[in-house]
Scaffold this motif. Structure first.
Motif, PDB file in Angstrom:
ATOM      1  N   VAL A  56     -36.424 -11.216  57.248  1.00  0.00           N
ATOM      2  CA  VAL A  56     -35.881 -11.218  58.607  1.00  0.00           C
ATOM      3  C   VAL A  56     -36.636 -10.154  59.387  1.00  0.00           C
ATOM      4  N   ALA A  96     -36.247 -15.560  61.020  1.00  0.00           N
ATOM      5  CA  ALA A  96     -35.835 -15.505  59.616  1.00  0.00           C
ATOM      6  C   ALA A  96     -36.556 -16.598  58.849  1.00  0.00           C
ATOM      7  N   THR A 101     -30.549 -19.717  55.837  1.00  0.00           N
ATOM      8  CA  THR A 101     -31.504 -19.200  56.813  1.00  0.00           C
ATOM      9  C   THR A 101     -30.961 -19.406  58.215  1.00  0.00           C
ATOM     10  N   ALA A 124     -31.393 -17.612  62.543  1.00  0.00           N
ATOM     11  CA  ALA A 124     -31.773 -16.554  63.483  1.00  0.00           C
ATOM     12  C   ALA A 124     -31.384 -16.983  64.885  1.00  0.00           C
ATOM     13  N   SER A 148     -31.278 -14.023  56.002  1.00  0.00           N
ATOM     14  CA  SER A 148     -31.828 -14.790  54.883  1.00  0.00           C
ATOM     15  C   SER A 148     -30.963 -14.498  53.664  1.00  0.00           C
TER      16      SER A 148
END
Length: 379
Positions: free
Chosen positions: A219, A229, A254, A256, A265
């Motif tokens: 990340v 990520a 996962t 972001a 992550s």
């Protein structure tokens, strides 16, 4: 049970605000993991301990070079995971575990926090860097998730490097599979074609019966405040029937989002991380006001004002360490084990696990740098 307080109203605010880059960024920051599990002091020899720490340091060097040179968070995530995929110490790329029929199948995902664009692949057998295939899916296709031969064909069409399946072979993982199948009373497949002669590949590694969830993940936040990520894995040793875990499932292994100010992550028993939607929930917990147990500690740390002239007021935040801890507690309640790495838009990295260890590290522009293995180590 999750309790969402004013979730709908907050979600609308975040959606209307759109992707928000960090206005008070402390510079770039990056965190990595190389798998979690039963990794106890004494389970690694001094040489093994040193080898893992050196591998983590090398990966941090690569990420720091990309970000310090003005590269994006996405670039750093991909570059670092490529290094980890090439290192036989980790269950990703070269060094991945085998399926029950003696194959190696890779899964990976990557996500751009500024746009919520994402790409994922599963069941790759020849693409050298699955993380690059995931990024190509994100950037060069109308899709998010490709699997099996279709994913392999797409990666080939994108000009990504291919290798023979035997390139991913490591003696350590093969012996581990044989022991596992014998223990479970299942047939042992023939040694893969093209694999080195038995005993030809020596590698520093933990004992073969170590219970570890092998995955690598990164990340990052760059100088502009963009979050990203990525995660890559060979999955579960001895897996059958085309099993796919949480790694390529966006929102599970996962995730972001700059709007939520968070990138995650995960590594662990993927079935539980999928059921708990771990990665997205951590970001949601961090971004939205939640109801959580009353305690003096929580009351002291629970509210962080995120309203400012430059950003939409999304309400009080649950501190990132509380968000990660509460989510991992729920994974544990389901029966799952593992860990997560979390990055905030302000560059705060956090590691959380419910296991005795997780290979991990962090580095930032302000000079912070640390690698660790055991749960009782300071991050």
């Amino acid at each position: 049970m999750k309790t969402w307080i004013a979730a709908v109203a907050t979600a609308l605010m975040v959606a209307l605000a759109g992707p928000v880059l960090a206005q008070d960024s402390a510079g770039w920051s990056l965190a990595i993991h190389g798998g979690a599990g039963v990794i106890e002091r004494g389970s690694l020899t001094p040489e093994q301990d040193a080898a893992y720490r050196a591998a983590l340091e090398e990966a941090l060097d690569v990420g720091a070079e990309v970000l310090d040179g003005g590269g994006t968070a996405l670039d750093a995530v991909e570059a670092v995971i490529q290094v980890l995929e090439d290192n036989p110490l980790f269950n990703a790329g070269r060094g991945a575990v085998f399926t029950a029929d003696g194959r190696i199948e890779h899964d990976a995902a990557i996500m751009d926090g500024t746009t919520l664009d994402a790409g994922a692949v599963a069941g790759l057998t020849r693409t050298r860097h699955p993380i690059s295939a995931a990024r190509a899916v994100m950037e060069n296709s109308p899709h998010v998730f490709l699997i099996g031969q279709g994913a392999e064909t797409f990666a080939r069409d994108q000009g990504l490097e291919e290798v023979e399946p035997a390139w991913f072979f490591t003696e350590r993982r093969w012996r581990g599979l044989v022991r596992q199948l014998e223990r479970e009373g299942l047939p042992v497949p023939a040694r893969p074609e093209g694999a080195p002669a038995e005993g030809a590949m020596a590698a520093v590694a933990p004992p073969l019966d170590e219970r570890k969830f092998g995955t690598v993940g990164v990340v990052a936040v760059d100088r502009v405040g963009r979050l990203a990520a990525g995660t890559s894995t060979g999955g579960m040793s001895g897996k059958r029937w085309g099993r796919v875990g949480d790694v390529p499932v966006i929102g599970a292994g996962t995730y972001a989002s700059n709007a939520e100010g968070c990138a995650v992550s995960a590594t662990g028993s993927g079935e539980y991380f999928i059921r708990a939607t771990v990665a997205r929930d951590i970001c949601a917990r961090y971004a939205w006001e939640l109801s959580y147990p009353e305690s003096e500690e929580n009351r002291a740390m629970a509210v962080e004002d995120v309203c400012s002239p430059d950003t939409a007021c999304a309400g009080p935040r649950q501190p990132v360490h509380v968000a990660a801890s509460e989510e991992m507690r729920e994974v544990g309640d389901l029966g799952g084990e593992g860990g997560v790495i979390v990055m905030t838009a302000q560059g705060q990295a956090w590691f959380e696990m419910n296991t005795s260890g997780m290979y991990r590290g962090r580095v930032s522009e302000n000079g912070e740098r640390r690698v660790a293995i055991y749960a009782d180590e300071e991050d």
